[in-house]
Scaffold this active site. Sequence first.
Site, PDB file in Angstrom:
ATOM      1  N   LEU A  68       0.817  -1.211   0.000  1.00  0.00           N
ATOM      2  CA  LEU A  68       0.000   0.000   0.000  1.00  0.00           C
ATOM      3  C   LEU A  68       0.851   1.260   0.000  1.00  0.00           C
ATOM      4  O   LEU A  68       0.392   2.320  -0.438  1.00  0.00           O
ATOM      5  CB  LEU A  68      -0.932   0.024   1.219  1.00  0.00           C
ATOM      6  N   GLY A  69       2.063   1.170   0.507  1.00  0.00           N
ATOM      7  CA  GLY A  69       2.921   2.349   0.557  1.00  0.00           C
ATOM      8  C   GLY A  69       4.317   1.975   1.003  1.00  0.00           C
ATOM      9  O   GLY A  69       4.531   0.948   1.656  1.00  0.00           O
ATOM     10  N   GLY A  71       8.004   3.992   2.479  1.00  0.00           N
ATOM     11  CA  GLY A  71       8.662   5.219   2.902  1.00  0.00           C
ATOM     12  C   GLY A  71      10.097   4.962   3.277  1.00  0.00           C
ATOM     13  O   GLY A  71      10.608   3.840   3.164  1.00  0.00           O
ATOM     14  N   PHE A  73      11.342   4.885   6.196  1.00  0.00           N
ATOM     15  CA  PHE A  73      11.522   4.153   7.446  1.00  0.00           C
ATOM     16  C   PHE A  73      10.731   2.851   7.510  1.00  0.00           C
ATOM     17  O   PHE A  73      10.816   2.136   8.502  1.00  0.00           O
ATOM     18  CB  PHE A  73      11.125   5.049   8.618  1.00  0.00           C
ATOM     19  N   GLY A  74       9.970   2.524   6.490  1.00  0.00           N
ATOM     20  CA  GLY A  74       9.200   1.298   6.545  1.00  0.00           C
ATOM     21  C   GLY A  74       8.250   1.187   5.372  1.00  0.00           C
ATOM     22  O   GLY A  74       8.312   1.955   4.414  1.00  0.00           O
ATOM     23  N   ARG A  75       7.355   0.223   5.458  1.00  0.00           N
ATOM     24  CA  ARG A  75       6.385   0.000   4.393  1.00  0.00           C
ATOM     25  C   ARG A  75       5.035  -0.351   4.994  1.00  0.00           C
ATOM     26  O   ARG A  75       4.939  -0.752   6.163  1.00  0.00           O
ATOM     27  CB  ARG A  75       6.857  -1.120   3.468  1.00  0.00           C
ATOM     28  N   VAL A  76       3.992  -0.168   4.185  1.00  0.00           N
ATOM     29  CA  VAL A  76       2.633  -0.510   4.599  1.00  0.00           C
ATOM     30  C   VAL A  76       2.099  -1.544   3.621  1.00  0.00           C
ATOM     31  O   VAL A  76       2.174  -1.356   2.401  1.00  0.00           O
ATOM     32  CB  VAL A  76       1.722   0.728   4.629  1.00  0.00           C
ATOM     33  N   LYS A  91       1.680  -1.833   9.067  1.00  0.00           N
ATOM     34  CA  LYS A  91       2.874  -0.991   8.915  1.00  0.00           C
ATOM     35  C   LYS A  91       4.051  -1.723   9.528  1.00  0.00           C
ATOM     36  O   LYS A  91       4.016  -2.104  10.701  1.00  0.00           O
ATOM     37  CB  LYS A  91       2.691   0.371   9.580  1.00  0.00           C
ATOM     38  N   ASP A 183       3.566  17.084  10.512  1.00  0.00           N
ATOM     39  CA  ASP A 183       3.993  16.470   9.251  1.00  0.00           C
ATOM     40  C   ASP A 183       2.873  16.461   8.221  1.00  0.00           C
ATOM     41  O   ASP A 183       2.723  15.498   7.476  1.00  0.00           O
ATOM     42  CB  ASP A 183       4.493  15.044   9.517  1.00  0.00           C
TER      43      ASP A 183
END
Length: 362
Positions: A68-69, A71, A73-76, A91, A183
């Site tokens: 789904l996403g 970044g 620092f991580g992923r979803v 997440k 943010d």
Amino acid sequence: MPGKQSEDRPMEVAAVEDGGDEGLGGLTVEELQQGQEAALALEDMMALSAQTLVRTEVEELYEEVRPLGQGRFGRVLLVTHRQKGTPLALKQLPKHSTSLRSFLYEFCVGLSLGTHPAIVAAYGIGIESANSYSFLTEPVLHGDLITFIKPKVGLPQPAVQRCAAQLASALEHIHSHGLVYRDLKPENVLVCDPACQRVKLTDFGHTRPRGTMLRLTGPPIPYTAPELCAPPPLPEGLPIQPALDAWALGVLIFCLLTGYFPWDQPLVEVDPFFEDFLIWQASGQPQDRPQPWYNLSPAADTLLWGLLDPHPRKRNPVSSIKSYLGQPWKQREEGAEELTKELREDGSRGGQEAAKGEQPAC
């Protein structure tokens, strides 16, 4: 889009007297105490959550469906529960770049705020695996807001007002808990349907209690408030406040209305677009209006001037947009029907493009 880097640390209430000067953003002892209470509540929640972490490999409980996403620092991931088949968003944060404390902090902030309809609901399940930490939220399947913004055009007025109203309400909710989101940008706004009827705020890794000392350590972005770009009033930095979110909301509304960023950086000495805006804001004269603002209505001008006041004590709160809902925010809506049709048919186009030179496009 480049992110902003910062260092933050808690602030003692005694460091600022009631009615402090404008450089401190006008934070009072009462406001700082609210921030400290929020920090203590989060510490308690983190201690409890650390004791209830499920220690297992994610694959044993959940089956991955699709990303789904992703970044820095991580992923979803979209996952389903192996036994019940329930769809969930997971997440996942790798241990090599995420401490247990950082994970617990983001997890607990999401838990404490997720009851609001415009904030992604977090479920009370934290997972520690051999190489990662993970937590579960409701799945939001239509991507983030940046993919809906058509560069140099923006969104249809009704969609802009719906998004702005929902995000302002979410930010009010965050502020009522003694926290500052810090943010706000289209990448952190998830879209619930192809027509952009409902949106939800996500990603609380930068959220901090009001009064936390903040020092900017990297280059600012359009959403960075100008008080963060100035030399800090104290060696530790600037105590953060909800006015930071009000500024970011103003920038985001401008992006949604026009498809442009109002500036690259809120620094007069390096950004002529920001300088032009301040000249116009000071004079109020039509001949000083910057070109990308030409199509905005008087109501939108007043709304954005209030949210984008360079002085944090004078800046309007996020709730100020309520007075402008239902009024025209554009002078004219060129191609409104076509833009609305495109929005419904193809929510994945738009914000990945970038204009070269001149006014920065979203």
